[in-house]
Every structure is written in structure tokens, then in C-alpha cells.
Write an enzyme that holds these catalytic residues in place. Structure first.
Site, mmCIF file in Angstrom:
data_model
loop_
_atom_site.group_PDB
_atom_site.id
_atom_site.type_symbol
_atom_site.label_atom_id
_atom_site.label_comp_id
_atom_site.label_asym_id
_atom_site.label_seq_id
_atom_site.Cartn_x
_atom_site.Cartn_y
_atom_site.Cartn_z
ATOM 1 N N HIS A 102 0.743 -0.878 -0.020
ATOM 2 C CA HIS A 102 -0.060 -0.057 0.029
ATOM 3 C C HIS A 102 0.768 1.307 -0.204
ATOM 4 C CE1 HIS A 102 -4.011 -1.869 0.265
ATOM 5 N NE2 HIS A 102 -3.219 -2.751 0.865
ATOM 6 N N ASP A 139 0.185 4.147 -2.549
ATOM 7 C CA ASP A 139 -0.204 5.505 -2.205
ATOM 8 C C ASP A 139 0.701 6.421 -2.882
ATOM 9 O OD1 ASP A 139 -2.020 4.784 -0.405
ATOM 10 O OD2 ASP A 139 -0.866 5.156 1.583
ATOM 11 N N GLU A 175 -8.752 4.677 -6.341
ATOM 12 C CA GLU A 175 -7.947 5.045 -7.670
ATOM 13 C C GLU A 175 -8.828 5.714 -8.747
ATOM 14 O OE1 GLU A 175 -9.396 0.820 -8.473
ATOM 15 O OE2 GLU A 175 -8.656 1.948 -6.888
#
Length: 189
Positions: A80, A84, A110
């Protein structure tokens, strides 16, 4: 008298600091904390005056719904943190690739929404194709070796006044046409 002046000065300082904190809280409430882009609240607040300005001259507006293709794979394969970082870099790519008057909203995950004032379908398609190409050509390797990303985009346009939610739904439906058509493409709804 001196004590009263000092107290008054202190009250003014506290009031100014409270106003600054309130303004900062308001900005944060309208921004996505990861990307710094606007969020849905920002869209809801900016749409009415924008539409009013455009409607006064019967000018068009286009909305583009953008979605990173196979983003779940990025999070699953690279974590993640990389996901990010991808979203932050995509936000920068979008900002660099659009006009200052265009509004970029992170809808969640997204998925991003771009509002293109004074843009009909043709101009919106040109802008979205540029964004799609920029994303595909971007060097993502610095985030994760071998990382390649593409965008699917759905576009809808109308002459103002128009209903925001209906335009979002049209752009979203076009996005799913682009996804079903093989991804990494722009579709019009």
C-alpha cells in the site's frame, strides 16, 4: 489601562489564531489528505458557482472519470505504500497535464473526476488522451521496478445548465465502456 490594552491585544491574537485554525480546518475538510486534490465536498461547493458562470453564457462543461487500470495489483504486489505513492504521482501528472481552471477531484481509491469548464466533447477527448498517454509513458520504475500503469477514462459533456449527478453517471458509464473495451482507452458517454 495598560492591563486592559494587553488583554485586548491577547483577545485579538486569540481571535486571529482561531480564525486561521478554522480556515485550515475548512481547507482540510475539502481536500483529499493523500493527494492534496479536492474531494467530493470540494466538488459540491465549487460546482454551483461554476455552473452558474457557464450557464450565463451557455458554455459547455465536460466531466472525465479516470480510473487506474488494475490498481489492486499494485497494492497486492508492491504494498500500500507504493500504491499511495502511485496515487500521489498520478495527482501530480493530472495537475501538470490540465489547465489551472480545471478541477481535479479524488473520488476515492484510484478513481478521479476531472471537471473541464468550457470544454465540449472534442476538447475533453484531446485532454483525456494527453492524460492517458502521459500516464502510460510515465517512468513508474522509481516506485517499483517494472511498474507500468495505464488509465481508463470516461467522458461526458453538456451545455450548462445541467445536473451534476447525471453528468457524473454518464461519465462513469463511459468509464466502464472503456474498461470493458480493453482498458487504457477513453470512451464517451
Amino acid at each position: 489601562l495598560f492591563v486592559t490594552q494587553v488583554e485586548a491585544q491577547q483577545v485579538r491574537l486569540e481571535a486571529r489564531l482561531a480564525a486561521e485554525r478554522a480556515a485550515l480546518a475548512e481547507r482540510r475538510a475539502r481536500a483529499d489528505p493523500l493527494t492534496g486534490l479536492g474531494n467530493r465536498r470540494e466538488l459540491d461547493e465549487r460546482w454551483p458557482p461554476l455552473q452558474q458562470r457557464l450557464a450565463a453564457q451557455r458554455l459547455p462543461v465536460a466531466l472525465a472519470m479516470l480510473d487506474l487500470d488494475h490498481f489492486k495489483r499494485v497494492n497486492d504486489s508492491h504494498g500500500h505504500g507504493v500504491g499511495d505513492a502511485v496515487l500521489v504521482e498520478l495527482a501530480r501528472l493530472l495537475q501538470d497535464g490540465l489547465r489551472s481552471e480545471d478541477l481535479i477531484i479524488r473520488m476515492g481509491g484510484e478513481e478521479f473526476l476531472v471537471v473541464l469548464p468550457e470544454a465540449g466533447t472534442e476538447r475533453a477527448l484531446e485532454a483525456c488522451e494527453r492524460l492517458r498517454h502521459r500516464t502510460a509513458a510515465n517512468g513508474w520504475d522509481h516506485l517499483a521496478k517494472g511498474l507500468r500503469l495505464t488509465l481508463s477514462i470516461g467522458v461526458a459533456s453538456a451545455v450548462t445548465p445541467c445536473e451534476l449527478q447525471a453528468l457524473i453517471e454518464r461519465a462513469d458509464a463511459a468509464l466502464y465502456v472503456a474498461k470493458r473495451g480493453g482498458r487504457n482507452r477513453v470512451a464517451v458517454g
